[in-house]
Motif scaffolding. Structure first.
Motif, mmCIF file in Angstrom:
data_model
loop_
_atom_site.group_PDB
_atom_site.id
_atom_site.type_symbol
_atom_site.label_atom_id
_atom_site.label_comp_id
_atom_site.label_asym_id
_atom_site.label_seq_id
_atom_site.Cartn_x
_atom_site.Cartn_y
_atom_site.Cartn_z
ATOM 1 N N ASN A 66 34.962 68.816 9.506
ATOM 2 C CA ASN A 66 36.156 69.653 9.337
ATOM 3 C C ASN A 66 37.056 69.656 10.574
ATOM 4 O OD1 ASN A 66 35.000 71.398 11.182
ATOM 5 N ND2 ASN A 66 34.707 73.108 9.765
ATOM 6 N N ILE A 67 36.789 68.745 11.516
ATOM 7 C CA ILE A 67 37.657 68.593 12.682
ATOM 8 C C ILE A 67 38.765 67.611 12.310
ATOM 9 C CG2 ILE A 67 37.790 68.047 15.133
ATOM 10 C CD1 ILE A 67 35.883 70.353 14.472
ATOM 11 N N VAL A 68 40.001 68.091 12.271
ATOM 12 C CA VAL A 68 41.106 67.267 11.775
ATOM 13 C C VAL A 68 42.055 66.853 12.902
ATOM 14 C CG1 VAL A 68 41.011 68.308 9.480
ATOM 15 C CG2 VAL A 68 42.523 69.287 11.216
ATOM 16 N N LEU A 69 42.677 65.713 12.711
ATOM 17 C CA LEU A 69 43.630 65.185 13.690
ATOM 18 C C LEU A 69 44.853 66.082 13.813
ATOM 19 C CD1 LEU A 69 43.924 62.687 15.512
ATOM 20 C CD2 LEU A 69 45.118 61.571 13.630
ATOM 21 N N GLY A 70 45.278 66.634 12.681
ATOM 22 C CA GLY A 70 46.415 67.555 12.693
ATOM 23 C C GLY A 70 47.688 66.890 13.171
ATOM 24 N N HIS A 71 48.419 67.581 14.049
ATOM 25 C CA HIS A 71 49.722 67.095 14.509
ATOM 26 C C HIS A 71 49.641 66.379 15.852
ATOM 27 C CE1 HIS A 71 51.688 69.169 11.231
ATOM 28 N NE2 HIS A 71 51.102 70.310 11.571
ATOM 29 N N LEU A 72 48.439 66.015 16.280
ATOM 30 C CA LEU A 72 48.299 65.289 17.548
ATOM 31 C C LEU A 72 48.974 63.921 17.427
ATOM 32 C CD1 LEU A 72 46.865 65.683 20.309
ATOM 33 C CD2 LEU A 72 44.944 64.388 19.358
ATOM 34 N N LYS A 73 49.898 63.634 18.325
ATOM 35 C CA LYS A 73 50.687 62.406 18.219
ATOM 36 C C LYS A 73 49.890 61.186 18.699
ATOM 37 C CE LYS A 73 55.157 64.726 18.779
ATOM 38 N NZ LYS A 73 56.390 64.824 19.595
ATOM 39 N N PRO A 74 50.207 59.996 18.187
ATOM 40 C CA PRO A 74 49.513 58.783 18.631
ATOM 41 C C PRO A 74 49.571 58.629 20.149
ATOM 42 C CG PRO A 74 50.865 58.305 16.715
ATOM 43 C CD PRO A 74 51.198 59.707 17.131
ATOM 44 N N GLY A 75 48.417 58.315 20.731
ATOM 45 C CA GLY A 75 48.338 58.139 22.177
ATOM 46 C C GLY A 75 48.088 59.410 22.951
ATOM 47 N N ARG A 76 48.107 60.553 22.278
ATOM 48 C CA ARG A 76 47.886 61.839 22.952
ATOM 49 C C ARG A 76 46.465 62.323 22.690
ATOM 50 N NH1 ARG A 76 50.553 62.268 26.953
ATOM 51 N NH2 ARG A 76 50.191 64.523 26.965
ATOM 52 N N PHE A 77 46.004 63.246 23.535
ATOM 53 C CA PHE A 77 44.654 63.771 23.392
ATOM 54 C C PHE A 77 44.635 65.262 23.702
ATOM 55 C CE2 PHE A 77 45.138 62.339 27.778
ATOM 56 C CZ PHE A 77 44.607 63.385 28.519
ATOM 57 N N ARG A 78 43.555 65.912 23.293
ATOM 58 C CA ARG A 78 43.343 67.321 23.609
ATOM 59 C C ARG A 78 41.853 67.587 23.762
ATOM 60 N NH1 ARG A 78 41.042 70.412 19.704
ATOM 61 N NH2 ARG A 78 41.260 69.843 17.484
ATOM 62 N N ARG A 79 41.518 68.666 24.451
ATOM 63 C CA ARG A 79 40.124 69.077 24.574
ATOM 64 C C ARG A 79 39.638 69.669 23.257
ATOM 65 N NH1 ARG A 79 37.309 70.242 29.493
ATOM 66 N NH2 ARG A 79 38.494 69.665 31.360
ATOM 67 N N LEU A 80 38.385 69.423 22.933
ATOM 68 C CA LEU A 80 37.762 70.135 21.826
ATOM 69 C C LEU A 80 37.395 71.537 22.283
ATOM 70 C CD1 LEU A 80 35.308 67.433 20.394
ATOM 71 C CD2 LEU A 80 37.552 68.087 19.505
ATOM 72 N N SER A 81 37.507 72.496 21.392
ATOM 73 C CA SER A 81 37.122 73.871 21.711
ATOM 74 C C SER A 81 35.596 73.987 21.683
ATOM 75 C CB SER A 81 37.730 74.835 20.697
ATOM 76 O OG SER A 81 37.116 74.650 19.430
ATOM 77 N N PRO A 82 35.035 74.993 22.347
ATOM 78 C CA PRO A 82 33.571 75.200 22.284
ATOM 79 C C PRO A 82 33.062 75.323 20.853
ATOM 80 C CG PRO A 82 34.506 76.522 24.046
ATOM 81 C CD PRO A 82 35.669 75.921 23.301
ATOM 82 N N SER A 83 33.841 75.967 19.978
ATOM 83 C CA SER A 83 33.388 76.113 18.591
ATOM 84 C C SER A 83 33.402 74.769 17.863
ATOM 85 C CB SER A 83 34.267 77.122 17.842
ATOM 86 O OG SER A 83 35.614 76.694 17.784
ATOM 87 N N GLU A 84 34.351 73.900 18.183
ATOM 88 C CA GLU A 84 34.390 72.574 17.566
ATOM 89 C C GLU A 84 33.198 71.732 18.024
ATOM 90 O OE1 GLU A 84 39.122 71.673 16.818
ATOM 91 O OE2 GLU A 84 38.341 71.484 18.864
ATOM 92 N N VAL A 85 32.891 71.810 19.332
ATOM 93 C CA VAL A 85 31.729 71.079 19.848
ATOM 94 C C VAL A 85 30.453 71.580 19.188
ATOM 95 C CG1 VAL A 85 30.335 70.573 21.902
ATOM 96 C CG2 VAL A 85 32.854 70.575 22.051
ATOM 97 N N ALA A 86 30.315 72.913 19.081
ATOM 98 C CA ALA A 86 29.122 73.487 18.460
ATOM 99 C C ALA A 86 29.014 73.062 17.002
ATOM 100 C CB ALA A 86 29.162 75.012 18.575
ATOM 101 N N TYR A 87 30.130 73.040 16.296
ATOM 102 C CA TYR A 87 30.129 72.618 14.899
ATOM 103 C C TYR A 87 29.654 71.176 14.760
ATOM 104 C CZ TYR A 87 32.091 70.477 10.708
ATOM 105 O OH TYR A 87 32.254 69.730 9.572
ATOM 106 N N LEU A 88 30.185 70.289 15.586
ATOM 107 C CA LEU A 88 29.822 68.883 15.509
ATOM 108 C C LEU A 88 28.347 68.661 15.820
ATOM 109 C CD1 LEU A 88 32.997 67.373 17.181
ATOM 110 C CD2 LEU A 88 32.285 67.011 14.810
#
Length: 236
Positions: free
Chosen positions: A210-232
């Motif tokens: 359920n972790i989605v790319l969303g509106h992140l533009k090509p070539g850009r990145f972001r940190r995963l949240s603690p809850s996203e890491v725990a989910y994965l």
């Protein structure tokens, strides 16, 4: 500690990539090329990977999501000098590496980390987290072709598990599909379409569980949240 885990925890590469580096003769222990993938590193051992000494240092574990553009190699280094995903991550201070891979012409969601356990759990074959792609296939796919994809197809000695397939758009020239698969075979989506007599023209991974790319533009990145890491980690 087993050598592949030692390399992963040093932030050099995932365990699976470490095994590949060992097979390629790029790992040395105390000056000798390592020939035993199951080697346990001892106190005082000098470990060299790709000509560079490996030093374990305490570092924060970090987790990133990158929107990988097409035409970019999912690798830390490329012997042919092609652009790699690491060229897009130069703002990150920690030594990180990609989790799994997307092929050269595939774009979309890719995780990078310095956490060997995280990478190991997400890439191990027994951990089948759903991965969702949007693709444009050549031609107008028939009901039979779609059902074959949904039921699972043989891609060279391996039959894929049933896939979730939804048609988003279709004309006589191409069909746009959303597909969710649970394995991670090399070039799997492309091979599945070839198995039903079509060809992938464009391919993007848009979600991992359920972790989605969303509106992140090509070539850009972001940190995963603690809850996203725990989910994965929980899903894997």
């Amino acid at each position: 500690m087993r050598i592949n885990k030692y390399i992963a925890e040093a932030g050099i590469a995932s365990r699976r990539k470490a095994d590949e580096l060992i097979r390629q003769g790029k790992v040395k222990i105390n000056g000798a090329v390592l020939t035993q993938p199951g080697y346990d590193v001892q106190d005082g051992d000098e470990v060299i990977v790709c000509g560079q000494p490996v030093r374990h240092a305490e570092q924060n574990k970090v987790y990133y999501m990158l929107n990988k553009p097409a035409g970019c190699i999912t690798s830390v280094h490329d012997d042919k000098g092609r652009p790699t995903v690491m060229d897009l991550m130069q703002e990150v201070e920690e030594r990180i590496y990609p989790v799994g891979r997307l092929d050269f012409q595939t774009s979309g969601l890719l995780f990078l980390t310095n956490d060997g356990d995280f990478a190991y759990h997400l890439t191990h074959p027994k951990h089948e987290v759903g991965k969702t792609y949007v693709l444009r296939a050549e031609g107008s796919l028939s009901h039979r072709q779609l059902q074959l994809l949904r039921n699972g197809v043989n891609i060279g000695g391996f039959k894929t598990s049933p896939a979730h397939v939804r048609v988003l758009k279709c004309n006589k020239h191409s069909t746009v599909l959303e597909m969710t698969i649970h394995e991670g075979k090399n070039r799997q989506i492309r091979r599945m379409l070839e198995a039903v007599g079509s060809h992938v023209l464009e391919l993007e991974r848009i979600a991992y569980g359920n972790i989605v790319l969303g509106h992140l533009k090509p070539g850009r990145f972001r940190r995963l949240s603690p809850s996203e890491v725990a989910y994965l980690m929980q899903k894997a």
